[in-house]
Enzyme design. Sequence first.
Site, PDB file in Angstrom:
ATOM      1  N   SER A 198       7.912   1.743   4.839  1.00  0.00           N
ATOM      2  CA  SER A 198       7.261   1.504   3.616  1.00  0.00           C
ATOM      3  C   SER A 198       6.741  -0.017   3.408  1.00  0.00           C
ATOM      4  O   SER A 198       5.884  -0.221   4.261  1.00  0.00           O
ATOM      5  CB  SER A 198       8.110   1.834   2.196  1.00  0.00           C
ATOM      6  OG  SER A 198       7.407   1.741   1.181  1.00  0.00           O
ATOM      7  N   ASP A 293       4.131  12.295   0.052  1.00  0.00           N
ATOM      8  CA  ASP A 293       4.050  10.703  -0.163  1.00  0.00           C
ATOM      9  C   ASP A 293       3.040  10.133  -0.960  1.00  0.00           C
ATOM     10  O   ASP A 293       1.952  10.739  -0.109  1.00  0.00           O
ATOM     11  CB  ASP A 293       4.566  10.272   1.085  1.00  0.00           C
ATOM     12  CG  ASP A 293       4.652   8.783   1.028  1.00  0.00           C
ATOM     13  OD1 ASP A 293       4.684   8.015  -0.146  1.00  0.00           O
ATOM     14  OD2 ASP A 293       5.120   8.183   2.104  1.00  0.00           O
ATOM     15  N   HIS A 323       8.620  10.493   0.293  1.00  0.00           N
ATOM     16  CA  HIS A 323       8.888   8.790   0.854  1.00  0.00           C
ATOM     17  C   HIS A 323      10.248   8.496   0.703  1.00  0.00           C
ATOM     18  O   HIS A 323      11.029   9.118  -0.214  1.00  0.00           O
ATOM     19  CB  HIS A 323       8.042   8.170  -0.325  1.00  0.00           C
ATOM     20  CG  HIS A 323       7.986   6.568   0.030  1.00  0.00           C
ATOM     21  ND1 HIS A 323       6.951   6.235   1.125  1.00  0.00           N
ATOM     22  CD2 HIS A 323       8.744   5.533  -0.302  1.00  0.00           C
ATOM     23  CE1 HIS A 323       7.022   4.792   0.792  1.00  0.00           C
ATOM     24  NE2 HIS A 323       8.236   4.731   0.204  1.00  0.00           N
TER      25      HIS A 323
END
Length: 355
Positions: A198, A293, A323
């Site tokens: 991320s 996601d 995610h």
Amino acid sequence: MTTLAQRVPQGAQAAGLRAAFALPRAVRRRIAGKPVRVDSQELALDAQLLLRLLDLSGISLSGANDPVAARAQLDASSSMTAGPTIQPVITRELRIPTPDGAIAARLYSPAGVTAPAPLLVFYHGGGWVIGNVDSHDNVARLLARQGGARVLSVDYRLAPENPFPAAVDDALTAFEYAHSHAAELEIDPARIAVGGDSAGGNLAAVVAHHTTRRNGPAPAFQLLIYPAVDFTTRAPSRDLFADGFFLTREDMDWFEDLYLPAGTDKADERLSVLRAADLSGLPPAYVVTAGFDPLRDEGEAYAEALHKANVPVALSRQPDLIHGFVNFIGLGGRFREATSEISAALRTGLTLAGH
């Protein structure tokens, strides 16, 4: 109003979570609800069950828009979803000097690794606002053990106390430190990868790009796990999965507001590396996305941009996951399976870098 997560002791929550995932599949399906299908994908039962339990607990990434509360909540939840400490892995705490003070880091050495070993410089996720070395401890352990490499996990500075570009500066410093202290760390300077999930994937991609463009020491490989790579465009997946799939639109807006000072150019290559004018010559990359996601499309667009720039790249979409899945390895199932695939890619990438 207190949430269920605040009222129930952490140990009891962890036990309840483990018990829920140990139930027969039919029972887990009844708890999770009917299968969820979006964009020709079906959400994994493991992911759907976790989302249902998180919803009941009242846990969210933005922590009621309070960075301190959000960090504490992530620390508590990660200890429940990460699972038992992965062994045998030896750890050592480090301090990386910078002009602004030392950066804390943790070096992971899996049993059996021989010097000079390959190294992954790892940047944790958390929207540049939350997360730390501890929240990603078991992720780093798994990558080290299954990836056959040492891992240097970096506790870079967080916003809003230290907004952009502090995290980028720390990420670059950590890579430079690893390269210049290769002998001390017992690593091979020709086999240093950068990676992260991320926000950490963003930092890894930025480090790979910046070091390559300046023609200095650069990573041999980049491991980008559902990376954020474009602040300038709202890709379709951001709307498709804006709510209900762990990372929400509200979370992303909150992280961005805290990370970027007013007036920041969102096309800056240190933010939106997808918008960089030149991606040629970058190290080989393994890009991982999750089907459910909001960041899926920009991660895949970055993989395509690398391919067009003749950078060796492999893209792996985990179509049934959400995610943050690398943080849920303690729950087993699809989360552990997908993260093990990432570890295997790291091993392969660093092995090829040595030839």
